[in-house]
Design a protein around this motif. Structure first.
Motif, PDB file in Angstrom:
ATOM      1  N   ARG A 409       0.476  -0.792  -0.358  1.00  0.00           N
ATOM      2  CA  ARG A 409      -0.391  -0.214   0.023  1.00  0.00           C
ATOM      3  C   ARG A 409       1.187   1.454  -0.053  1.00  0.00           C
ATOM      4  O   ARG A 409       0.748   1.795  -0.971  1.00  0.00           O
ATOM      5  CB  ARG A 409      -0.993   0.249   1.072  1.00  0.00           C
ATOM      6  N   ILE A 410       1.832   1.195   0.399  1.00  0.00           N
ATOM      7  CA  ILE A 410       2.695   2.196   0.416  1.00  0.00           C
ATOM      8  C   ILE A 410       3.755   2.005  -0.035  1.00  0.00           C
ATOM      9  O   ILE A 410       3.544   4.114  -0.464  1.00  0.00           O
ATOM     10  CB  ILE A 410       3.945   2.366   2.154  1.00  0.00           C
ATOM     11  N   MET A 411       4.203   1.815  -1.201  1.00  0.00           N
ATOM     12  CA  MET A 411       4.862   1.642  -2.441  1.00  0.00           C
ATOM     13  C   MET A 411       3.641   2.438  -3.543  1.00  0.00           C
ATOM     14  O   MET A 411       4.160   2.750  -3.853  1.00  0.00           O
ATOM     15  CB  MET A 411       5.111   0.254  -2.610  1.00  0.00           C
ATOM     16  N   CYS A 412       2.303   2.105  -3.479  1.00  0.00           N
ATOM     17  CA  CYS A 412       1.412   2.238  -4.234  1.00  0.00           C
ATOM     18  C   CYS A 412       1.302   3.773  -4.229  1.00  0.00           C
ATOM     19  O   CYS A 412       0.924   4.733  -5.187  1.00  0.00           O
ATOM     20  CB  CYS A 412       0.127   1.387  -4.268  1.00  0.00           C
ATOM     21  N   GLY A 413       1.109   4.007  -2.558  1.00  0.00           N
ATOM     22  CA  GLY A 413       0.834   5.523  -2.360  1.00  0.00           C
ATOM     23  C   GLY A 413       1.860   6.114  -3.263  1.00  0.00           C
ATOM     24  O   GLY A 413       2.498   7.244  -4.276  1.00  0.00           O
ATOM     25  N   GLY A 414       3.817   6.137  -2.579  1.00  0.00           N
ATOM     26  CA  GLY A 414       4.331   6.781  -3.119  1.00  0.00           C
ATOM     27  C   GLY A 414       4.651   6.684  -5.630  1.00  0.00           C
ATOM     28  O   GLY A 414       4.615   7.101  -5.743  1.00  0.00           O
ATOM     29  N   ILE A 415       4.806   5.409  -5.657  1.00  0.00           N
ATOM     30  CA  ILE A 415       3.566   5.437  -6.835  1.00  0.00           C
ATOM     31  C   ILE A 415       3.327   5.714  -7.344  1.00  0.00           C
ATOM     32  O   ILE A 415       3.514   6.473  -8.658  1.00  0.00           O
ATOM     33  CB  ILE A 415       3.869   3.864  -7.337  1.00  0.00           C
ATOM     34  N   GLY A 416       2.345   6.147  -7.004  1.00  0.00           N
ATOM     35  CA  GLY A 416       1.050   7.249  -7.300  1.00  0.00           C
ATOM     36  C   GLY A 416       1.174   8.744  -7.853  1.00  0.00           C
ATOM     37  O   GLY A 416       0.780   8.781  -8.794  1.00  0.00           O
ATOM     38  N   THR A 417       2.078   9.371  -6.957  1.00  0.00           N
ATOM     39  CA  THR A 417       2.705  10.398  -6.717  1.00  0.00           C
ATOM     40  C   THR A 417       3.363  10.628  -7.931  1.00  0.00           C
ATOM     41  O   THR A 417       3.049  11.554  -8.635  1.00  0.00           O
ATOM     42  CB  THR A 417       3.183  10.612  -5.671  1.00  0.00           C
ATOM     43  N   SER A 418       4.292   9.241  -8.585  1.00  0.00           N
ATOM     44  CA  SER A 418       5.260  10.169  -9.544  1.00  0.00           C
ATOM     45  C   SER A 418       4.366   9.502 -10.849  1.00  0.00           C
ATOM     46  O   SER A 418       4.863  10.586 -12.102  1.00  0.00           O
ATOM     47  CB  SER A 418       6.268   8.611  -9.127  1.00  0.00           C
ATOM     48  N   ILE A 419       3.110   8.632 -10.659  1.00  0.00           N
ATOM     49  CA  ILE A 419       3.147   8.566 -12.400  1.00  0.00           C
ATOM     50  C   ILE A 419       1.008   9.104 -12.091  1.00  0.00           C
ATOM     51  O   ILE A 419       1.794  10.107 -13.762  1.00  0.00           O
ATOM     52  CB  ILE A 419       1.744   7.263 -12.349  1.00  0.00           C
ATOM     53  N   PHE A 420       0.874  10.473 -11.456  1.00  0.00           N
ATOM     54  CA  PHE A 420       0.359  11.626 -11.978  1.00  0.00           C
ATOM     55  C   PHE A 420       0.931  12.481 -12.021  1.00  0.00           C
ATOM     56  O   PHE A 420       0.243  12.991 -12.728  1.00  0.00           O
ATOM     57  CB  PHE A 420      -0.859  11.553  -9.960  1.00  0.00           C
ATOM     58  N   GLN A 421       2.191  12.284 -11.647  1.00  0.00           N
ATOM     59  CA  GLN A 421       2.859  14.256 -12.353  1.00  0.00           C
ATOM     60  C   GLN A 421       2.993  13.720 -13.571  1.00  0.00           C
ATOM     61  O   GLN A 421       3.275  14.705 -14.283  1.00  0.00           O
ATOM     62  CB  GLN A 421       4.321  13.719 -11.125  1.00  0.00           C
ATOM     63  N   THR A 422       3.676  12.569 -14.184  1.00  0.00           N
ATOM     64  CA  THR A 422       4.746  12.402 -14.750  1.00  0.00           C
ATOM     65  C   THR A 422       3.022  12.646 -15.874  1.00  0.00           C
ATOM     66  O   THR A 422       3.365  13.274 -17.342  1.00  0.00           O
ATOM     67  CB  THR A 422       4.596  11.281 -15.311  1.00  0.00           C
ATOM     68  N   ALA A 423       1.915  12.107 -16.144  1.00  0.00           N
ATOM     69  CA  ALA A 423       0.684  11.666 -16.474  1.00  0.00           C
ATOM     70  C   ALA A 423       0.183  13.159 -17.153  1.00  0.00           C
ATOM     71  O   ALA A 423      -0.749  13.499 -17.720  1.00  0.00           O
ATOM     72  CB  ALA A 423      -0.494  10.376 -15.795  1.00  0.00           C
ATOM     73  N   TRP A 424       0.045  13.849 -15.315  1.00  0.00           N
ATOM     74  CA  TRP A 424      -0.632  15.089 -15.617  1.00  0.00           C
ATOM     75  C   TRP A 424       0.164  15.850 -16.427  1.00  0.00           C
ATOM     76  O   TRP A 424      -0.227  16.378 -17.779  1.00  0.00           O
ATOM     77  CB  TRP A 424      -0.745  15.785 -14.763  1.00  0.00           C
TER      78      TRP A 424
END
Length: 519
Positions: A409-424
């Motif tokens: 869960r914590i890993m997905c939180g960190g990965i989610g932040t990175s992916i959202f920045q890049t995707a935006w």
């Protein structure tokens, strides 16, 4: 945790009150730091002379270090003792917070955040262990509902407090506030719990597994964070990081499945309930956390909100979350948790769909309403999914399952932040290109707009510059709308994972154990 524990009677009277407050303060400080920096990224980035993209490392570095240290909690507890480890976590957290506030450069700040995230890892599971041991078994649900309240208030207080501090004082104080809170928590913890430590034993550690874990998690996160800046796979650095992450992960999986004392018990993924519950919870949390970072960043960079105002937009999520969490705890033992989790995911899908309709002229009510409704979803998000994840497991496997589920869960939180920045960024560039295609003399609407601007006194270059600014803002808006829309669709799709599980109806003990892992 899984360590043998010395038998200690439950606390009572003033000791119970002080002990509960001490543990809750430590948890509050810990969880606050996962969200307090979110709205302060523009302030931190500007002050340290780096871009907002680089500034988000302040969030992801904490998340990754935290993810790596969580699976080590059981081993460290066996070697050090739960109270001494909890105390060490608090003290080191306070010291690293002080270092974060003093940081003169981004690398120094990131190093301090890595230390802070690493020492924060054991705090959440140990706070649950200490709290449950302090209350009579019959009152365990009360202890856990009080603990859950703390973890729900902190993420809400974080953006508001972080925004207000950034606007009115200076960003280092988002870290300095931990010093008095942590000091009080440490002193009270030592006063109440110092004679209630667990039995210490020598436990072997899987050094190879740990090294592989650090390698693949670190490589993956750096790849995700630097990918946008280095133009992804056209960069040798990104290609090397991706290869290292994939190879280290492959070796990690093989090693952990065959090791005598694995640092992470991957065999749990052979269980349907654990896999369905963990993946649904972790991906859902990654979406939630990615949006938690994206929303205030978009409000500040494109809509003109201050950090305080952006924080206040996020605040209403706590209202229904705090009011309804005790209700969830009461009805869960009498209800199939899949129904509650499904309702929660549908509410998340609804609020992200509502946000996907935003325009650049969005009003405060339209921003606040989905956040308010999101609190209803939050109340049914963690506890039902964790109870599904741990359903049917024997008692001795619950700590390992809780640690692994928290890690993912914590890993997905960190990965989610990175992916959202890049995707935006990518979607904004895509929409900017599409909108700019319309900017030509053959488009009567564009031609008329240019004539109107020039009639108003703008020169031709000024008129084109103003048009480009409008296109940039609109492209960022369309980009963020795309991500909200996709998030809604993924939440609906995740419901299928909830329904591949077959949770067993939990008794009080199992429910207590399951709830104790929720965060």
């Amino acid at each position: 945790m899984s360590q043998p524990q010395a038998a200690h009677p439950p606390l009572s009277g003033a000791q119970l009150v002080i002990g509960t407050i001490a543990v809750s303060l430590a948890v509050f400080m810990n969880v606050l730091d996962t969200s307090i920096a979110n709205v302060s990224i523009p302030s931190i980035s500007g002050d340290l002379g780096v871009s907002s993209d680089q500034g988000t490392w302040v969030i992801t570095s904490f998340a990754v270090a935290n993810a790596i240290s969580v699976p080590l909690t059981g081993w460290l507890t066996d070697r050090i003792g739960q109270v001494r480890l909890f105390m060490a976590s608090i003290v080191l957290f306070v010291i690293s917070s002080w270092m974060c506030g003093l940081a003169p450069t981004l690398p120094f700040l990131l190093a301090s955040r890595v230390i802070q995230g690493a020492v924060a890892g054991p705090m959440i599971p140990l706070s649950q262990t200490l709290l449950l041991a302090s209350y009579p078994r019959a009152k365990a649900p009360m202890a856990l509902s009080m603990w859950a309240m703390t973890t729900l208030i902190a993420p809400v207080a974080g953006p508001i407090l972080g925004g207000w501090i950034s606007d009115n004082i200076s960003w280092p104080w988002i870290f300095y506030v931990n010093i008095p809170v942590g000091t009080v928590a440490a002193l009270a913890t030592w006063a109440i719990f110092r004679h209630r430590d667990s039995i210490v034993k020598k436990a072997p550690i899987d050094m190879v597994g740990l090294a592989l874990l650090v390698t693949w998690v670190g490589s993956l996160q750096v790849m995700l964070d630097k990918g946008k800046d280095l133009d992804w796979f056209s960069s040798t650095t990104i290609v090397v990081l991706a290869l290292v992450a994939v190879i280290a992960f492959a070796f990690f999986v093989v090693w952990e499945l065959t090791a005598d004392h694995p640092v992470v018990d991957l065999s749990l993924f052979s269980l349907r309930n654990f896999t369905g519950g963990t993946v649904a919870l972790s991906v859902g949390y990654g979406l939630y956390f990615g949006n938690l970072v994206l929303l205030p960043l978009w409000l500040q960079t494109d809509i003109g909100y201050t950090a305080t105002d952006a924080g206040l937009v996020m605040a209403p999520v706590g209202l229904f979350a705090i009011l309804l969490s005790p209700v969830t705890g009461k009805i869960l033992p009498r209800t199939d948790p899949r129904y509650i989790a499904t309702a929660s995911f549908l509410i998340f899908a609804l609020i992200f769909w509502m946000r996907s309709l935003y325009t650049t002229g969005v009003d405060t009510w339209s921003l606040t309403l989905p956040t308010l409704i999101q609190g209803i979803g939050m109340a049914g998000f963690f506890i039902p999914l964790v109870s599904i994840t741990l359903s049917g497991l024997p008692g001795h496997r619950i700590p390992a399952a809780s640690g692994l589920s928290n890690f993912v869960r914590i890993m997905c939180g960190g990965i989610g932040t990175s992916i959202f920045q890049t995707a935006w960024d990518h979607r904004s560039i895509f929409h900017h290109a599409q909108l700019t295609e319309q900017a030509n003399a053959f488009n009567p609407t564009f031609d008329q707009s240019m004539r109107q601007m020039q009639a108003a006194g703008f020169t031709e270059p000024q008129a084109h510059g103003l048009f480009n600014n409008m296109v940039t803002q609109q492209a960022a808006q369309l980009g963020v709308n795309d991500l909200f829309y996709v998030s809604a669709g993924i939440f609906v799709a995740l419901i299928a994972l909830i329904w591949i599980t077959r949770p067993e109806r939990a008794g009080g003990g199992d429910a207590g154990a399951a709830a104790s892992a929720a965060h």
